[in-house]
Design a protein around this motif. Structure first.
Motif, PDB file in Angstrom:
ATOM      1  N   VAL A 275      16.410 112.718 -49.482  1.00  0.00           N
ATOM      2  CA  VAL A 275      15.932 111.876 -48.375  1.00  0.00           C
ATOM      3  C   VAL A 275      14.559 112.338 -47.907  1.00  0.00           C
ATOM      4  N   PHE A 276      14.398 113.650 -47.715  1.00  0.00           N
ATOM      5  CA  PHE A 276      13.094 114.152 -47.285  1.00  0.00           C
ATOM      6  C   PHE A 276      12.035 113.967 -48.372  1.00  0.00           C
ATOM      7  N   GLY A 277      12.438 114.039 -49.629  1.00  0.00           N
ATOM      8  CA  GLY A 277      11.497 113.769 -50.726  1.00  0.00           C
ATOM      9  C   GLY A 277      11.020 112.334 -50.707  1.00  0.00           C
ATOM     10  N   ALA A 278      11.927 111.396 -50.467  1.00  0.00           N
ATOM     11  CA  ALA A 278      11.540 109.985 -50.390  1.00  0.00           C
ATOM     12  C   ALA A 278      10.608 109.755 -49.207  1.00  0.00           C
ATOM     13  N   LEU A 279      10.899 110.381 -48.084  1.00  0.00           N
ATOM     14  CA  LEU A 279      10.032 110.266 -46.917  1.00  0.00           C
ATOM     15  C   LEU A 279       8.662 110.872 -47.206  1.00  0.00           C
ATOM     16  N   LEU A 280       8.654 111.999 -47.876  1.00  0.00           N
ATOM     17  CA  LEU A 280       7.396 112.660 -48.227  1.00  0.00           C
ATOM     18  C   LEU A 280       6.571 111.809 -49.183  1.00  0.00           C
ATOM     19  N   ILE A 281       7.235 111.166 -50.136  1.00  0.00           N
ATOM     20  CA  ILE A 281       6.521 110.286 -51.075  1.00  0.00           C
ATOM     21  C   ILE A 281       5.806 109.183 -50.325  1.00  0.00           C
ATOM     22  N   SER A 282       6.509 108.512 -49.426  1.00  0.00           N
ATOM     23  CA  SER A 282       5.894 107.391 -48.717  1.00  0.00           C
ATOM     24  C   SER A 282       4.754 107.863 -47.820  1.00  0.00           C
ATOM     25  N   ILE A 283       4.916 108.986 -47.151  1.00  0.00           N
ATOM     26  CA  ILE A 283       3.868 109.490 -46.263  1.00  0.00           C
ATOM     27  C   ILE A 283       2.646 109.939 -47.061  1.00  0.00           C
ATOM     28  N   VAL A 284       2.870 110.673 -48.131  1.00  0.00           N
ATOM     29  CA  VAL A 284       1.748 111.180 -48.925  1.00  0.00           C
ATOM     30  C   VAL A 284       0.975 110.032 -49.574  1.00  0.00           C
ATOM     31  N   LEU A 285       1.690 109.054 -50.140  1.00  0.00           N
ATOM     32  CA  LEU A 285       0.990 107.939 -50.769  1.00  0.00           C
ATOM     33  C   LEU A 285       0.203 107.122 -49.757  1.00  0.00           C
ATOM     34  N   TYR A 286       0.769 106.913 -48.564  1.00  0.00           N
ATOM     35  CA  TYR A 286       0.031 106.178 -47.540  1.00  0.00           C
ATOM     36  C   TYR A 286      -1.202 106.957 -47.089  1.00  0.00           C
ATOM     37  N   ASN A 287      -1.050 108.262 -46.881  1.00  0.00           N
ATOM     38  CA  ASN A 287      -2.192 109.075 -46.461  1.00  0.00           C
ATOM     39  C   ASN A 287      -3.277 109.131 -47.534  1.00  0.00           C
TER      40      ASN A 287
END
Length: 142
Positions: free
Chosen positions: A23-35
């Motif tokens: 779950v935290f990996g999926a959240l990290l993916i979305s945040i990193v790609l957006y940033n």
């Protein structure tokens, strides 16, 4: 045989932790790609404005941002597989060795999720292309 059963019981007891990591990996993916997309947009805003002044249509600029995000994503998937191996190896001890485990279905699911996040980032960023005030963007910034 008993040691093998104990090892499986130990791994099964850690499944909630693995789910939390996913779950935290999926959240990290979305945040990193957006940033990454947002940072790329801010850094290239003057370039986009210059291209608009030279007559490039907004649709072409959106395609350009899409290609940039897809290249970042394409590089990130093999890097993620490598990182998984390094991450799992950090938990290995003298008595217990962990190895990375993945199959093509998990890679496919993760890749689809990453591509969806990348495409949604592109959509968000392409909306910002419409709002570029070209005169302000082309002013000399030191």
């Amino acid at each position: 045989m008993n040691k093998k059963k104990n090892a499986y019981n130990f791994v099964n007891s850690l499944m909630s932790i693995f789910a939390l990591i996913i779950v935290f990996g999926a959240l990290l993916i979305s945040i990193v790609l957006y940033n990454l997309g947002s940072l790329s947009f801010v850094e290239r805003m003057r370039d986009y404005a210059t291209l608009r002044v030279l007559g490039i249509h907004k649709k072409k600029l959106r395609i350009l941002t899409l290609i940039e995000n897809l290249i970042t994503t394409f590089i990130g998937i093999p890097a993620g597989i490598w990182f998984l191996g390094q991450y799992v190896n950090t938990f290995s001890t003298i008595n217990l060795e962990y190895t990375r485990y993945y199959n093509w279905s998990t890679i496919l699911i993760a890749s689809v999720f990453v591509w969806i996040c990348s495409l949604s980032t592109t959509l968000f960023i392409s909306r910002r292309i419409r709002s570029i005030y070209m005169v302000q963007a082309l002013k000399g910034v030191e």
